[in-house]
Design an enzyme around this catalytic site. Structure first.
Site, PDB file in Angstrom:
ATOM      1  N   ASP A 119       0.851  -1.189   0.000  1.00 22.55           N
ATOM      2  CA  ASP A 119       0.000   0.000   0.000  1.00 22.55           C
ATOM      3  C   ASP A 119       0.888   1.240   0.000  1.00 22.55           C
ATOM      4  OD1 ASP A 119      -2.433   1.304  -0.039  1.00 22.55           O
ATOM      5  OD2 ASP A 119      -2.545   1.486   2.137  1.00 22.55           O
ATOM      6  N   TYR A 121       1.304   5.690  -0.532  1.00 24.54           N
ATOM      7  CA  TYR A 121       0.888   6.904   0.179  1.00 24.54           C
ATOM      8  C   TYR A 121       1.102   8.053  -0.802  1.00 24.54           C
ATOM      9  CZ  TYR A 121       0.917   9.940   4.432  1.00 24.54           C
ATOM     10  OH  TYR A 121       0.651  10.862   5.426  1.00 24.54           O
ATOM     11  N   HIS A 126      -3.617  14.182   0.543  1.00 24.55           N
ATOM     12  CA  HIS A 126      -3.814  13.347   1.728  1.00 24.55           C
ATOM     13  C   HIS A 126      -2.615  13.435   2.672  1.00 24.55           C
ATOM     14  CE1 HIS A 126      -4.761   9.972   4.308  1.00 24.55           C
ATOM     15  NE2 HIS A 126      -3.659   9.348   3.936  1.00 24.55           N
ATOM     16  N   ARG A 135       1.257  17.192  12.789  1.00 26.53           N
ATOM     17  CA  ARG A 135       2.447  18.030  12.975  1.00 26.53           C
ATOM     18  C   ARG A 135       2.093  19.485  12.623  1.00 26.53           C
ATOM     19  NH1 ARG A 135       4.088  13.860   9.839  1.00 26.53           N
ATOM     20  NH2 ARG A 135       4.341  15.214   8.017  1.00 26.53           N
ATOM     21  N   GLU A 193     -10.362   3.924   3.879  1.00 27.42           N
ATOM     22  CA  GLU A 193      -9.485   4.664   2.988  1.00 27.42           C
ATOM     23  C   GLU A 193      -9.856   4.313   1.554  1.00 27.42           C
ATOM     24  OE1 GLU A 193      -5.334   4.433   3.734  1.00 27.42           O
ATOM     25  OE2 GLU A 193      -5.506   5.061   5.827  1.00 27.42           O
ATOM     26  N   GLU A 195      -9.210   3.908  -2.122  1.00 26.51           N
ATOM     27  CA  GLU A 195      -7.985   3.723  -2.888  1.00 26.51           C
ATOM     28  C   GLU A 195      -8.275   3.015  -4.210  1.00 26.51           C
ATOM     29  OE1 GLU A 195      -4.673   2.234  -0.733  1.00 26.51           O
ATOM     30  OE2 GLU A 195      -5.312   3.082   1.188  1.00 26.51           O
ATOM     31  N   ASP A 227      -8.735   0.311   2.235  1.00 30.71           N
ATOM     32  CA  ASP A 227      -7.710  -0.055   3.215  1.00 30.71           C
ATOM     33  C   ASP A 227      -8.202   0.365   4.597  1.00 30.71           C
ATOM     34  OD1 ASP A 227      -5.216  -0.853   4.283  1.00 30.71           O
ATOM     35  OD2 ASP A 227      -4.454   1.184   4.113  1.00 30.71           O
ATOM     36  N   ARG A 231      -7.341   3.991  13.493  1.00 32.26           N
ATOM     37  CA  ARG A 231      -6.450   5.142  13.662  1.00 32.26           C
ATOM     38  C   ARG A 231      -5.831   5.216  15.054  1.00 32.26           C
ATOM     39  NH1 ARG A 231      -5.260   6.294   8.516  1.00 32.26           N
ATOM     40  NH2 ARG A 231      -7.075   6.952   7.302  1.00 32.26           N
ATOM     41  N   GLN A 234      -3.145   2.688  15.126  1.00 28.74           N
ATOM     42  CA  GLN A 234      -2.086   3.139  14.223  1.00 28.74           C
ATOM     43  C   GLN A 234      -1.209   4.200  14.870  1.00 28.74           C
ATOM     44  OE1 GLN A 234      -3.619   4.650  10.509  1.00 28.74           O
ATOM     45  NE2 GLN A 234      -1.598   4.972   9.617  1.00 28.74           N
ATOM     46  N   LYS A 247      -3.720  -2.012  10.338  1.00 29.59           N
ATOM     47  CA  LYS A 247      -4.083  -2.170   8.936  1.00 29.59           C
ATOM     48  C   LYS A 247      -4.316  -3.626   8.550  1.00 29.59           C
ATOM     49  CE  LYS A 247      -3.092   2.154   7.390  1.00 29.59           C
ATOM     50  NZ  LYS A 247      -3.912   2.995   6.509  1.00 29.59           N
ATOM     51  N   THR A 251      -8.544  -5.677   4.408  1.00 33.20           N
ATOM     52  CA  THR A 251      -8.497  -4.820   3.222  1.00 33.20           C
ATOM     53  C   THR A 251      -9.524  -5.375   2.249  1.00 33.20           C
ATOM     54  OG1 THR A 251      -6.122  -4.420   3.518  1.00 33.20           O
ATOM     55  CG2 THR A 251      -7.061  -3.934   1.352  1.00 33.20           C
ATOM     56  N   THR A 338      -4.609   6.445   0.187  1.00 36.68           N
ATOM     57  CA  THR A 338      -5.844   7.233   0.204  1.00 36.68           C
ATOM     58  C   THR A 338      -5.855   8.283  -0.897  1.00 36.68           C
ATOM     59  OG1 THR A 338      -6.012   6.938   2.589  1.00 36.68           O
ATOM     60  CG2 THR A 338      -7.302   8.720   1.626  1.00 36.68           C
ATOM     61  N   GLU A 352      -9.360  12.674   7.617  1.00 40.99           N
ATOM     62  CA  GLU A 352      -9.321  13.996   6.994  1.00 40.99           C
ATOM     63  C   GLU A 352     -10.684  14.688   7.023  1.00 40.99           C
ATOM     64  OE1 GLU A 352      -6.824  14.260   3.180  1.00 40.99           O
ATOM     65  OE2 GLU A 352      -7.306  12.126   3.370  1.00 40.99           O
TER      66      GLU A 352
END
Length: 406
Positions: A119, A121, A126, A135, A193, A195, A227, A231, A234, A247, A251, A338, A352
């Site tokens: 998978d 990113y 995203h 952050r 997610e 995808e 996916d 959270r 994670q 994860k 899936t 995603t 999100e």
């Protein structure tokens, strides 16, 4: 012969003669076999093969597409051309029609035997949103993000067909900033997610990477992926390594694999990549794909992510995944990560959409969601432009959340 099929088709459903996606199906009391979706029907390729109407190398009397996928591009092209001929030349109708089965009369199964699962990113929107969430005082993207397609290895054994119940996973999680120690229990922040994935058919040689220009020689087709992500698990376990239990529990993939050839008219220029990628990641063709996704929770559309804006393309993902010499295997599944766009209504996950739970999503029926609740059903759909204004459907992938075992 005309290119207009003699099969009755609703032109808007996306399963016309320009598409011809492959899947695996069964009828009560019968073994699984390979078929092609056309309109509201499945064309039984195993039956056609037994009748001598398509080449028989034991590809199609099978519970997966793998035997056909490993046959390679020449076989894929030849079969696509033959199926098109059988469905458009009325001279074949009497022989072919008995092998058309209403989709409503079959069970559609997982289309492939998954060898490995990766998978990525690859959506800048995203990745930047996730960076801003976690952050807020730093740069949204890590320094390596625009240098290589970031990804992780998932678990092939928990790649399930559309419709499989999704049992809420349990694991270690931090339930709040004030909690000094982790607790164990069901995930409180279960997410989807949206995808898009692609499937490898032809293996590669160990020790040699697959260049971007060889994408069509190895990749059989595209499908939809959800996916599922816990959270809270994670956030706790991804310090410092990547996703693991958050994860690997599930899936989901869609039942129809759309051939690469069916998406030629959907290819567009991807976003400009700056800095310029290293040599092995450069691609001479435009491999952005104008796929339009739609995400529904309990029947309510919550997002419409545009796939055309993905920063890293499928050939680049494949090149990066193999550049260290790791060989492709038939049935390797690669997911995009995603899919999100620049607008709020284009975000491809609840992390999100709800901005990590701070902005609940209105489902239009008086209920709201920050993350998924037991009983919620998530549906992901996608379409692409085809030849002469036609629509190519990638079908849909569906999953309903079930409570964690007590």
């Amino acid at each position: 012969m005309t290119t207009v099929p003699w099969v009755e088709i609703d032109e808007g459903d996306g399963f016309g003669i320009e598409n011809l996606p492959y899947g695996v199906f069964s009828r009560p009391g019968e073994m699984p076999r390979v078929g092609v979706a056309i309109g509201a029907y499945v064309l039984d390729l195993a039956g056609l093969s037994a009748a001598g109407l398509v080449e028989d190398r034991h590809y199609f009397a099978s519970g997966s597409l793998n035997a056909f996928m490993v046959a390679g591009r020449a076989a894929w092209q030849a079969n696509r051309a033959r199926v098109t001929e059988l469905l458009t030349d009325a001279a074949h109708r009497e022989q072919v029609e008995p092998h058309l089965i209403p989709v409503a009369d079959v069970e559609v199964l997982r289309p492939i035997e998954v060898a490995d699962y990766v998978d990525f990113y690859s959506s800048e929107h995203h990745a930047a949103n996730v960076g801003r969430i976690f952050r807020p005082q730093g740069e949204p993207l890590k320094p390596n993000w625009k240098r290589l397609p970031v990804g992780y290895h998932g678990r092939a054994g928990t790649v399930y067909p559309s419709g499989t119940p999704i049992v809420r996973p349990s694991g270690q999680r931090m339930t709040g900033m004030s909690e000094p120690e982790p607790s164990y229990g069901p995930s409180l922040r279960l997410d989807f997610e949206a995808e898009v994935g692609f499937v490898a058919g032809v293996p590669s040689v160990p020790g040699r990477g697959v260049p971007t220009g060889a994408f069509r020689d190895h990749v059989f087709g595209f499908l939809l992926v959800n996916d599922w992500s816990a959270r809270d698990l994670q956030a706790w376990e991804s310090q410092p390594l990547g996703p693991f239990l958050s994860k690997s529990f599930a899936t989901s993939i869609s039942p129809w694999v759309v051939p690469v050839a069916a998406l030629e008219h959907a290819r567009v220029d991807p976003p400009v990549q700056d800095p310029e990628p290293l040599g092995y990641l450069r691609c001479d063709e435009a491999w952005g794909l104008d796929l339009r996704l739609e995400v529904l929770i309990n029947g309510q559309v919550v997002s419409e992510p545009p796939f055309a804006g993905m920063y890293w393309t499928a050939p680049q993902q494949l090149a990066h995944a193999t550049v260290n010499g790791a060989p492709l295997r038939t049935g390797d599944l690669f997911a995009s990560g995603t899919v999100s766009g620049p607008e709020r209504g284009q975000r491809g996950c609840l992390l999100e959409l709800s901005w990590n739970g701070r902005e609940p999503v209105d489902l239009g029926d008086g209920t709201k969601r920050t993350f998924l609740e037991d009983g919620d059903t998530v549906t992901i759909r996608a379409t692409a432009p085809g030849a002469s204004g036609s629509v190519i459907s990638l079908g849909e992938v569906v999953g309903t959340v079930h409570p964690a075992p007590s």
